[in-house]
Write an enzyme that holds these catalytic residues in place. Structure first.
Site, PDB file in Angstrom:
ATOM      1  N   ASP A 192      -5.627  -7.804   4.606  1.00  0.00           N
ATOM      2  CA  ASP A 192      -6.818  -7.164   4.051  1.00  0.00           C
ATOM      3  C   ASP A 192      -7.772  -8.247   3.537  1.00  0.00           C
ATOM      4  OD1 ASP A 192      -8.565  -5.363   2.987  1.00  0.00           O
ATOM      5  OD2 ASP A 192      -7.274  -4.685   1.360  1.00  0.00           O
ATOM      6  N   ASP A 194     -11.279 -10.008   5.676  1.00  0.00           N
ATOM      7  CA  ASP A 194     -12.632  -9.947   5.115  1.00  0.00           C
ATOM      8  C   ASP A 194     -13.216 -11.347   4.974  1.00  0.00           C
ATOM      9  OD1 ASP A 194     -12.704  -7.229   4.938  1.00  0.00           O
ATOM     10  OD2 ASP A 194     -13.364  -7.188   2.855  1.00  0.00           O
ATOM     11  N   ASP A 215      -1.991 -18.683   0.629  1.00  0.00           N
ATOM     12  CA  ASP A 215      -2.988 -19.404  -0.180  1.00  0.00           C
ATOM     13  C   ASP A 215      -3.588 -20.546   0.635  1.00  0.00           C
ATOM     14  OD1 ASP A 215      -0.364 -20.220  -0.306  1.00  0.00           O
ATOM     15  OD2 ASP A 215      -0.422 -20.883  -2.388  1.00  0.00           O
ATOM     16  N   TYR A 240       0.812  -1.212   0.000  1.00  0.00           N
ATOM     17  CA  TYR A 240       0.000   0.000   0.000  1.00  0.00           C
ATOM     18  C   TYR A 240       0.847   1.264   0.000  1.00  0.00           C
ATOM     19  CZ  TYR A 240      -3.898  -3.057   1.003  1.00  0.00           C
ATOM     20  OH  TYR A 240      -4.826  -4.047   0.915  1.00  0.00           O
ATOM     21  N   LYS A 265       4.210 -15.732   2.443  1.00  0.00           N
ATOM     22  CA  LYS A 265       4.361 -16.405   1.145  1.00  0.00           C
ATOM     23  C   LYS A 265       5.866 -16.603   0.963  1.00  0.00           C
ATOM     24  CE  LYS A 265       2.594 -17.790  -2.823  1.00  0.00           C
ATOM     25  NZ  LYS A 265       1.789 -19.026  -2.910  1.00  0.00           N
TER      26      LYS A 265
END
Ligand SMILES: NC(=O)c1ccc[n+]([C@@H]2O[C@H](COP(=O)([O-])OP(=O)(O)OC[C@H]3O[C@@H](n4cnc5c(N)ncnc54)[C@H](O)[C@@H]3O)[C@@H](O)[C@H]2O)c1
Length: 360
Positions: free
Chosen positions: A248, A252, A224, A142, A192
């Site tokens: 993020d 959610d 993942d 970001y 990751k």
């Protein structure tokens, strides 16, 4: 104790749910001998209409001089569209007020009495769901530089930079370990590391820090796989800590497991004074202003009531008071009689709030 709070109800149902949670806070404070000093301030469209800006200087001042910010929601889609992206209330108010707050915590808890509201099959959630997701909030993709689109079509190139320093990773990992220590002592560090350099550094630092927390069981998981395991065996997760973009998306996904967006509280925390900023802890429900039900006494106040419990815990260290709110709230939800429309009930926001207060 004096509880000094900046209260920013904002737009839409923000006003109703903040009012409900303040009623609960007043009762708990009275019961435990604390004094609430609440300073209300305008934000969002409520502020644009009065002051011409979504975050007036007077609101910033009020936020700065209090120990915590309780925030409802900002934004009204029809009116947002009349402004350029960067002037919209969510952008202006949230970015500014959360500056320097690097740890975003979301508590996803499915009350057993509401198991049927969870989108997963009963056999997958029999052992319950109680997950604290900790997302790094001030670094990663970001904010990394360079970022942007260059060149001319059809040969344009776009670039985003994923960068983390050791200190940024270590401080969020510490929040993860400390939080796990106070809960069921399991920490899942999501990365990751098979591909990304930032994740390799992340994993190395997490492993090293794990040695200082022998009581916390640390596991590493690729992002993942984590997104899959959250749906396959959600009961196995206690605390998840991860970087900005992964957090993020995963937060959610996990929020859906609670049964309604109206049940999930959140906190954004930093270290007051760190980086030369005076970051005031920021507490809000994860939902928006819900204009479709605003002003009708239909909003579920639970996310904001539980947000107040997080505030008592994290900013004021009042764990008994926080536990009292959680106990009374979950008793109402588990009884399943007084529920708002998002949970299949017919009760109003005020009736749910009254029931929680009665339980206190
Ligand atoms: N932090 C924030 O202030 C924040 C967060 C998200 C969205 N928004 C803003 O809110 C506005 C509406 O956004 P949206 O519709 O995408 O998301 P939303 O969360 O406001 O609503 C999504 C759906 O969930 C329902 N809902 C949400 N909270 C509820 C509650 N407490 N009780 C019962 N039902 C609830 C709504 O009725 C709606 O059907 C937009 O302007 C958006 O920018 C603000």
């Amino acid at each position: 104790m004096d509880l000094r709070i900046a209260v920013l109800p904002g737009d839409g149902i923000g006003v109703e749910v903040v009012d409900a949670s303040m009623r609960v806070l007043d009762v708990v404070a009275g019961k435990f001998g604390h004094k609430v000093h609440a300073e209300f301030a305008d934000v969002g469209w409520a502020a644009i209409d009065k002051h011409g800006t979504a975050l007036p200087a007077s609101t910033r001042e009020i936020c700065k001089r209090n120990s915590a910010i309780l925030f409802g929601a900002v934004g009204l889609p029809d009116r947002d569209q009349t402004l350029p992206q960067k002037e919209r209330p969510e952008r202006v108010a949230l970015l500014e007020l959360r500056k320097g707050l690097y740890a975003n915590l979301r508590h996803v808890l499915l009350p057993p009495g509401l198991a049927s509201r969870c989108p997963l099959k009963m056999e997958l959630i029999q052992r319950g769901i109680d997950i604290m997701i900790i997302r790094e909030l001030t670094g990663g993709l970001y904010y990394g530089q360079p970022q942007g689109i260059s060149g001319a079509s059809p040969d344009r190139k776009a670039i985003d930079t994923l960068a983390y320093s050791e200190s940024e990773i270590s401080r969020i990992l510490k929040v993860g370990f400390e939080t796990a220590r106070k809960r069921r002592k399991r920490l899942t560090s999501v990365d990751k590391a098979n591909i990304l350099a930032t994740s390799q550094l992340w994993r190395e630092l997490a492993t090293a820090m794990g040695k200082q927390y022998p009581d916390v069981q640390l596991e590493h998981m690729y992002v993942d796989n984590a997104s899959m395991q959250l749906l396959r065996r959600p009961s196995d997760f206690d605390v998840i800590v991860t970087e900005n973009t992964f957090g993020d998306i995963l937060s959610d996904e996990a929020s859906m497991l609670a049964g309604s967006i109206g049940l999930v509280p959140s906190a954004s925390l930093g270290e007051p004074g760190a980086d030369g900023t005076s970051s005031v802890p920021f507490y809000e429900p994860i939902h928006g202003s819900a204009p479709d039900i605003a002003g009708q006494n239909k909003a579920n106040p639970v996310a904001t009531i539980l947000t107040v419990a997080m505030m008592l815990n994290y900013t004021f260290g009042l764990s008994k008071e926080a536990a009292a709110i959680e106990k009374a709230t979950f008793a109402v939800l588990n009884a399943g009689k007084i529920l708002t429309g998002d949970l299949g009930g017919k009760s109003t926001c005020s009736e749910v709030t009254d029931a929680v207060i009665a339980g206190l």
